[in-house]
Structure formats: C-alpha cells, structure tokens
Design a protein around this motif. Structure first.
Motif, mmCIF file in Angstrom:
data_model
loop_
_atom_site.group_PDB
_atom_site.id
_atom_site.type_symbol
_atom_site.label_atom_id
_atom_site.label_comp_id
_atom_site.label_asym_id
_atom_site.label_seq_id
_atom_site.Cartn_x
_atom_site.Cartn_y
_atom_site.Cartn_z
ATOM 1 N N LEU A 1 0.825 -1.209 0.000
ATOM 2 C CA LEU A 1 0.000 0.000 0.000
ATOM 3 C C LEU A 1 0.860 1.259 0.000
ATOM 4 O O LEU A 1 0.493 2.271 -0.596
ATOM 5 N N TYR A 2 1.999 1.194 0.656
ATOM 6 C CA TYR A 2 2.894 2.355 0.718
ATOM 7 C C TYR A 2 3.519 2.641 -0.650
ATOM 8 O O TYR A 2 3.722 3.803 -1.013
ATOM 9 N N GLY B 1 2.292 2.379 -3.581
ATOM 10 C CA GLY B 1 1.431 3.067 -4.540
ATOM 11 C C GLY B 1 0.500 2.173 -5.331
ATOM 12 O O GLY B 1 0.498 0.944 -5.209
ATOM 13 N N SER B 2 -0.300 2.822 -6.192
ATOM 14 C CA SER B 2 -1.390 2.147 -6.891
ATOM 15 C C SER B 2 -0.898 1.152 -7.936
ATOM 16 O O SER B 2 -1.560 0.133 -8.181
ATOM 17 N N ARG C 1 -8.367 2.502 -4.527
ATOM 18 C CA ARG C 1 -7.019 3.074 -4.400
ATOM 19 C C ARG C 1 -6.803 4.202 -5.412
ATOM 20 O O ARG C 1 -6.063 5.154 -5.145
ATOM 21 N N TYR D 1 -7.574 10.571 -2.397
ATOM 22 C CA TYR D 1 -7.319 10.090 -1.032
ATOM 23 C C TYR D 1 -7.385 8.564 -0.940
ATOM 24 O O TYR D 1 -7.558 8.000 0.142
ATOM 25 N N ASN E 1 -5.109 6.361 -1.091
ATOM 26 C CA ASN E 1 -4.070 5.768 -0.248
ATOM 27 C C ASN E 1 -4.479 5.696 1.221
ATOM 28 O O ASN E 1 -3.967 4.869 1.982
#
Length: 275
Positions: A20-21, A23-24, A133, A137, A139
């Motif tokens: 998740l950190y 990115g998409s 995702r 917002y 993230n």
C-alpha cells in the motif's frame, strides 16, 4: 499452530503495508497476482466435486483486465471502465460458449457457470480494491476495506469467545455465535468512527458520521456473510481450506473471503457520500 498463525499474520501485515505504501501500480500488480492465486484455489477446490470441470484458461484470462486497470496509473494508456468491463464480459461469454461447442466432450454449460462464477467472485470483486485506491485520497481510504473485513473478524471472534452461546448456522460454521456476529457489527461501527476521527484530525479528510456508521453497519454485516459464504463452498466441496499459501491461515481465499464482499460496499458508499 497459534505461533505459526501469529508469525504468518505479522508477515502478511508487513507485506500489506509495504504494497500500500508503494502506490497504486504496485497494488494493481499485487491484486492481480492475488486474484490469480485465488482463482487457482477456487477452481481446484470445486474440481473435487464430481462433474464440475471449470474452464481454467478462461478464468485466468479474466485477470488481464484487472491488471490493465491496475497499471492505468502508469500513464501509458487511458481506460474507459465501462467499455472495458462490457468488452471483457462479452469476450468471456463468447470464449466460454466456443469452448463448450468445440470441446463438448469435456465441458458443458455447468462448467461455464462454475467458471463465470469464479470470475465474478474473485477478479471482479477484487477490482474494487484497485478502483478505491485510484480515488482521491485512495491511499488513505483503502484502509477502510481491511478495517471493515479484518476488524469485524477480530471483534466477532473476541465477542464470540467471551459471550457466545447461541450458534447461528452450525452446519456451515459451527463456531460462529449470535453474540460474535453482533459484536462484529458494533465493533466495526466503532472502528469506522475511530478511523474517521483520525483522518479528519491528521489528514484533513472529512467523512460524515452518517457515512461512517453506515459503513460500519454494512461492512460488519457483509463481511461475516462473505466468511460464511466461503465456509459454505468449502463444506460443499469437502475441503478444510482453499489452499495453504499462508501457514496457519490457509489460502488466499481463506484470508480474503471477507475482503471480496467488503471492497465494493465501501467503494459505492464513498462514491455516494464523498464528492
């Protein structure tokens, strides 16, 4: 076993935070891989039932649109979600029907239905993780999925152990109790409100309490239905777990059965309440 389950869970949590950190795009790739493994587990499990032969190649091809959706943020191309979904559904139907025409000695309409259900159940529902995702917002908002699913599961288990006496559906899930189910729903509402307070104070993201309570109520309910539904499938095909990729937890579907149901609920509630 408990120690193995805890260690496996911690490793999974670290991997989740890392994905998740990053990115998409990384999430899109990860979700596609997870969906492919989930399909493999599902098709292998239902193949144990006499007379069902899912058309696996069609199922695995359904991962391609999911991967394209995940990689859209690379900027290499732009997708119209409605068009892509429509084309994918048509292609899956056409290919499936072609298979039962030219491979009629091995496959039939029951196999097509089992194949299509696997696609709808796993890649399609998992696509909502990527779509959430990719929202503004996203993230931050994507954590609602894991709070709604795993938070409910944890609190339902806790309340069930402390207060559970009356069983709900013992023939499907013998350990689930009414107290656990209610505790899971109330706990999910509480966690959603806590999440809302945190993101408002630290990230400047305001989510109405009406939306948060609705999310808690819906996710706390649908998450448990997702868990029971997976248990019902496993009972029917007579398997304990869908897989063993996560020691102490089973397979991908054993860990993500609630996620599959929660993700679209959160996505659509947020679409309605966050402008």
């Amino acid at each position: 076993m408990a120690r193995t389950r805890i260690i496996s869970g911690l490793v999974g949590l670290v991997l989740l935070i890392g994905v998740l950190y990053m990115g998409s795009i990384v999430l899109g790739i990860a979700v596609s891989i997870i969906a492919a493994i989930g399909l493999y587990e599902f098709y292998n499990s239902i193949s144990k039932t006499k007379g069902i032969h899912p058309i696996k190649i069609v199922g695995y091809l359904s991962i391609v649109p999911l991967l394209l959706l995940g990689l859209e943020k690379t900027g290499w191309y732009s997708l119209d979600l409605g068009t892509m979904t429509g084309m994918s559904v048509c292609l899956i139907i056409f290919v499936s029907m072609a298979v039962i025409v030219f491979g009629h000695k091995k496959y039939n309409i029951v196999d097509v239905c089992a194949t299509a259900f696997g696609i709808a159940y796993i890649p399609f529902l998992m696509s909502f993780l990527i779509m959430l995702r990719n929202m503004e917002y996203g993230n931050i908002l994507i954590w609602l999925i894991f709070i709604g699913a795993w938070g409910t599961d944890t609190l339902a288990y806790t309340f069930g152990r402390l207060f559970g006496k009356r069983k709900i559906i013992p023939e499907i899930s013998p350990k689930k109790t009414l107290a656990g189910a209610i505790g899971g729903i109330l706990g999910c509402i509480f966690l959603m409100i806590v999440f809302g307070v945190i993101v408002r104070n630290y990230f400047g993201l305001s989510i109405s309490y009406v939306a948060l309570i609705l999310l808690g109520l819906l996710c706390g309910t649908i998450s448990q239905i997702g868990d029971w539904a997976a248990s019902a499938i496993k009972r029917y095909v007579n398997v304990k777990d869908f897989g063993n990729i996560m020691p102490g937890h089973g397979g991908v579907l054993d860990r993500f059965d609630s996620i599959l149901f929660v993700a679209p609920v959160i996505y659509y509630v947020l679409v309605l309440f966050i402008k």
